[in-house]
Design a protein around this motif. Structure first.
Motif, PDB file in Angstrom:
ATOM      1  N   SER A  39     -78.041  20.713  37.846  1.00 57.52           N
ATOM      2  CA  SER A  39     -78.692  21.894  38.417  1.00 57.52           C
ATOM      3  C   SER A  39     -77.660  22.834  39.032  1.00 57.52           C
ATOM      4  CB  SER A  39     -79.711  21.457  39.468  1.00 57.52           C
ATOM      5  OG  SER A  39     -80.222  22.561  40.151  1.00 57.52           O
ATOM      6  N   ILE A  40     -76.709  22.262  39.770  1.00 58.48           N
ATOM      7  CA  ILE A  40     -75.677  23.096  40.399  1.00 58.48           C
ATOM      8  C   ILE A  40     -74.806  23.754  39.332  1.00 58.48           C
ATOM      9  CG2 ILE A  40     -73.573  22.998  41.797  1.00 58.48           C
ATOM     10  CD1 ILE A  40     -75.000  20.970  43.576  1.00 58.48           C
ATOM     11  N   LYS A  41     -74.435  22.993  38.301  1.00 59.86           N
ATOM     12  CA  LYS A  41     -73.629  23.570  37.223  1.00 59.86           C
ATOM     13  C   LYS A  41     -74.382  24.696  36.520  1.00 59.86           C
ATOM     14  CE  LYS A  41     -70.540  19.780  36.027  1.00 59.86           C
ATOM     15  NZ  LYS A  41     -70.116  18.841  34.972  1.00 59.86           N
ATOM     16  N   ASP A  42     -75.672  24.506  36.334  1.00 66.02           N
ATOM     17  CA  ASP A  42     -76.488  25.545  35.701  1.00 66.02           C
ATOM     18  C   ASP A  42     -76.528  26.790  36.585  1.00 66.02           C
ATOM     19  OD1 ASP A  42     -78.234  26.438  33.587  1.00 66.02           O
ATOM     20  OD2 ASP A  42     -79.892  26.228  35.033  1.00 66.02           O
ATOM     21  N   ASP A  43     -76.708  26.588  37.889  1.00 60.76           N
ATOM     22  CA  ASP A  43     -76.711  27.725  38.817  1.00 60.76           C
ATOM     23  C   ASP A  43     -75.364  28.447  38.802  1.00 60.76           C
ATOM     24  OD1 ASP A  43     -79.286  27.144  39.532  1.00 60.76           O
ATOM     25  OD2 ASP A  43     -78.769  26.202  41.458  1.00 60.76           O
ATOM     26  N   LEU A  44     -74.272  27.683  38.776  1.00 58.16           N
ATOM     27  CA  LEU A  44     -72.942  28.294  38.747  1.00 58.16           C
ATOM     28  C   LEU A  44     -72.716  29.064  37.452  1.00 58.16           C
ATOM     29  CD1 LEU A  44     -70.708  25.493  40.318  1.00 58.16           C
ATOM     30  CD2 LEU A  44     -71.198  27.744  41.287  1.00 58.16           C
ATOM     31  N   ALA A  45     -73.237  28.525  36.358  1.00 57.17           N
ATOM     32  CA  ALA A  45     -73.056  29.192  35.067  1.00 57.17           C
ATOM     33  C   ALA A  45     -73.830  30.496  34.996  1.00 57.17           C
ATOM     34  CB  ALA A  45     -73.496  28.265  33.942  1.00 57.17           C
ATOM     35  N   HIS A  46     -74.925  30.576  35.692  1.00 58.17           N
ATOM     36  CA  HIS A  46     -75.758  31.777  35.631  1.00 58.17           C
ATOM     37  C   HIS A  46     -75.526  32.749  36.796  1.00 58.17           C
ATOM     38  CE1 HIS A  46     -77.939  29.099  32.868  1.00 58.17           C
ATOM     39  NE2 HIS A  46     -78.141  30.227  32.205  1.00 58.17           N
ATOM     40  N   GLU A  47     -74.597  32.427  37.679  1.00 59.31           N
ATOM     41  CA  GLU A  47     -74.287  33.340  38.775  1.00 59.31           C
ATOM     42  C   GLU A  47     -73.557  34.561  38.235  1.00 59.31           C
ATOM     43  OE1 GLU A  47     -71.933  31.379  41.726  1.00 59.31           O
ATOM     44  OE2 GLU A  47     -73.660  30.905  42.947  1.00 59.31           O
ATOM     45  N   PHE A  63     -68.295  32.861  49.506  1.00 54.12           N
ATOM     46  CA  PHE A  63     -68.493  31.673  50.350  1.00 54.12           C
ATOM     47  C   PHE A  63     -69.533  30.732  49.737  1.00 54.12           C
ATOM     48  CE2 PHE A  63     -70.773  29.573  53.862  1.00 54.12           C
ATOM     49  CZ  PHE A  63     -69.731  28.831  54.389  1.00 54.12           C
ATOM     50  N   THR A  64     -70.676  31.284  49.305  1.00 52.74           N
ATOM     51  CA  THR A  64     -71.724  30.433  48.716  1.00 52.74           C
ATOM     52  C   THR A  64     -71.257  29.840  47.395  1.00 52.74           C
ATOM     53  OG1 THR A  64     -72.786  32.352  47.682  1.00 52.74           O
ATOM     54  CG2 THR A  64     -73.653  31.617  49.812  1.00 52.74           C
ATOM     55  N   HIS A  65     -70.468  30.600  46.631  1.00 56.34           N
ATOM     56  CA  HIS A  65     -69.924  30.078  45.368  1.00 56.34           C
ATOM     57  C   HIS A  65     -68.981  28.905  45.649  1.00 56.34           C
ATOM     58  CE1 HIS A  65     -68.808  30.301  41.143  1.00 56.34           C
ATOM     59  NE2 HIS A  65     -67.540  30.177  41.524  1.00 56.34           N
ATOM     60  N   ALA A  66     -68.137  29.057  46.641  1.00 51.87           N
ATOM     61  CA  ALA A  66     -67.195  27.980  47.002  1.00 51.87           C
ATOM     62  C   ALA A  66     -67.958  26.752  47.500  1.00 51.87           C
ATOM     63  CB  ALA A  66     -66.215  28.477  48.060  1.00 51.87           C
ATOM     64  N   GLN A  67     -69.045  26.998  48.257  1.00 52.59           N
ATOM     65  CA  GLN A  67     -69.859  25.875  48.735  1.00 52.59           C
ATOM     66  C   GLN A  67     -70.474  25.109  47.572  1.00 52.59           C
ATOM     67  OE1 GLN A  67     -72.663  27.601  51.525  1.00 52.59           O
ATOM     68  NE2 GLN A  67     -71.736  26.382  53.179  1.00 52.59           N
ATOM     69  N   ARG A  68     -70.968  25.827  46.588  1.00 45.66           N
ATOM     70  CA  ARG A  68     -71.568  25.161  45.415  1.00 45.66           C
ATOM     71  C   ARG A  68     -70.521  24.368  44.633  1.00 45.66           C
ATOM     72  NH1 ARG A  68     -76.840  27.286  43.235  1.00 45.66           N
ATOM     73  NH2 ARG A  68     -77.674  28.448  44.976  1.00 45.66           N
ATOM     74  N   ILE A  69     -69.347  24.905  44.523  1.00 43.87           N
ATOM     75  CA  ILE A  69     -68.274  24.172  43.840  1.00 43.87           C
ATOM     76  C   ILE A  69     -67.925  22.913  44.627  1.00 43.87           C
ATOM     77  CG2 ILE A  69     -65.829  24.249  43.205  1.00 43.87           C
ATOM     78  CD1 ILE A  69     -66.276  27.184  42.403  1.00 43.87           C
ATOM     79  N   GLU A  73     -68.329  18.997  43.443  1.00 37.78           N
ATOM     80  CA  GLU A  73     -67.231  18.019  43.528  1.00 37.78           C
ATOM     81  C   GLU A  73     -67.675  16.780  44.315  1.00 37.78           C
ATOM     82  OE1 GLU A  73     -64.309  18.028  41.924  1.00 37.78           O
ATOM     83  OE2 GLU A  73     -65.027  19.859  40.971  1.00 37.78           O
ATOM     84  N   LEU A  74     -68.415  17.015  45.393  1.00 35.47           N
ATOM     85  CA  LEU A  74     -68.931  15.905  46.184  1.00 35.47           C
ATOM     86  C   LEU A  74     -69.897  15.053  45.358  1.00 35.47           C
ATOM     87  CD1 LEU A  74     -69.152  14.492  48.966  1.00 35.47           C
ATOM     88  CD2 LEU A  74     -71.031  16.051  49.469  1.00 35.47           C
ATOM     89  N   LEU A  75     -70.751  15.715  44.571  1.00 36.28           N
ATOM     90  CA  LEU A  75     -71.683  14.984  43.714  1.00 36.28           C
ATOM     91  C   LEU A  75     -70.938  14.186  42.642  1.00 36.28           C
ATOM     92  CD1 LEU A  75     -74.606  17.526  43.290  1.00 36.28           C
ATOM     93  CD2 LEU A  75     -74.699  15.292  44.394  1.00 36.28           C
ATOM     94  N   LYS A  76     -69.858  14.757  42.106  1.00 38.46           N
ATOM     95  CA  LYS A  76     -69.049  14.023  41.124  1.00 38.46           C
ATOM     96  C   LYS A  76     -68.480  12.751  41.751  1.00 38.46           C
ATOM     97  CE  LYS A  76     -67.661  18.000  38.335  1.00 38.46           C
ATOM     98  NZ  LYS A  76     -66.548  18.891  37.955  1.00 38.46           N
TER      99      LYS A  76
END
Length: 143
Positions: A39-47, A63-69, A73-76
């Motif tokens: 879901s996060i990767k999909d959100d990042l791809a569509h930002e 800032f929000t983009h860095a937080q999602r990244i 990484e934390l989820l990985k």
């Protein structure tokens, strides 16, 4: 039929069942983490990076983009830990399965031996009844 291994077998089977439950929970937790990551990767791809606007809006987006990244990484890392836990539980299950099979073999061997003893005892009793019947018939013929 119960043997001296029956209680041990029951305990080993319960242990296997507990490990299966923990393994199922670990796998479902991992799939949940993978779904969150997707879901996060999909959100990042569509930002879409804002092409215009004030500096504050751009900083907020950055800032929000860095937080999602960071979150991805934390989820990985959590998925790697979950994989390790699953591997550990699978190994634990294999060992528990081996132990359970050993106890089942001992239990079944003892049950077979008990059945053989019962069969021999029944055969001896039938032989004794046959001998008593033979002597009883011969006794009646003598008079």
């Amino acid at each position: 039929m119960k043997s001296k291994y029956s209680p041990v077998l029951k305990i080993k089977e319960q242990k296997m069942s507990d490990i299966e439950i923990r393994l199922f929970n670990a796998r479902s937790h991992k799939s949940s983490l993978e779904a969150q990551l997707a879901s996060i990767k999909d959100d990042l791809a569509h930002e879409e990076f804002p092409s215009s606007g004030d500096f504050g809006t751009m900083q907020l987006f950055s800032f929000t983009h860095a937080q999602r990244i960071d979150e991805s990484e934390l989820l990985k890392q959590k998925i790697i830990v979950a994989n390790g836990k699953i591997t550990e539980l699978e190994n634990e299950y294999k060992e528990a399965y081996k132990e359970c099979e050993k106890i089942k073999f001992l239990h079944n061997t003892e049950v077979k031996n008990m059945l053989k003893k019962i069969e021999k005892k029944n055969q001896a009793e039938l032989d004794e009844i046959a001998v008593m019947g033979y002597f009883r018939r011969n006794k009646e013929n003598e008079f």
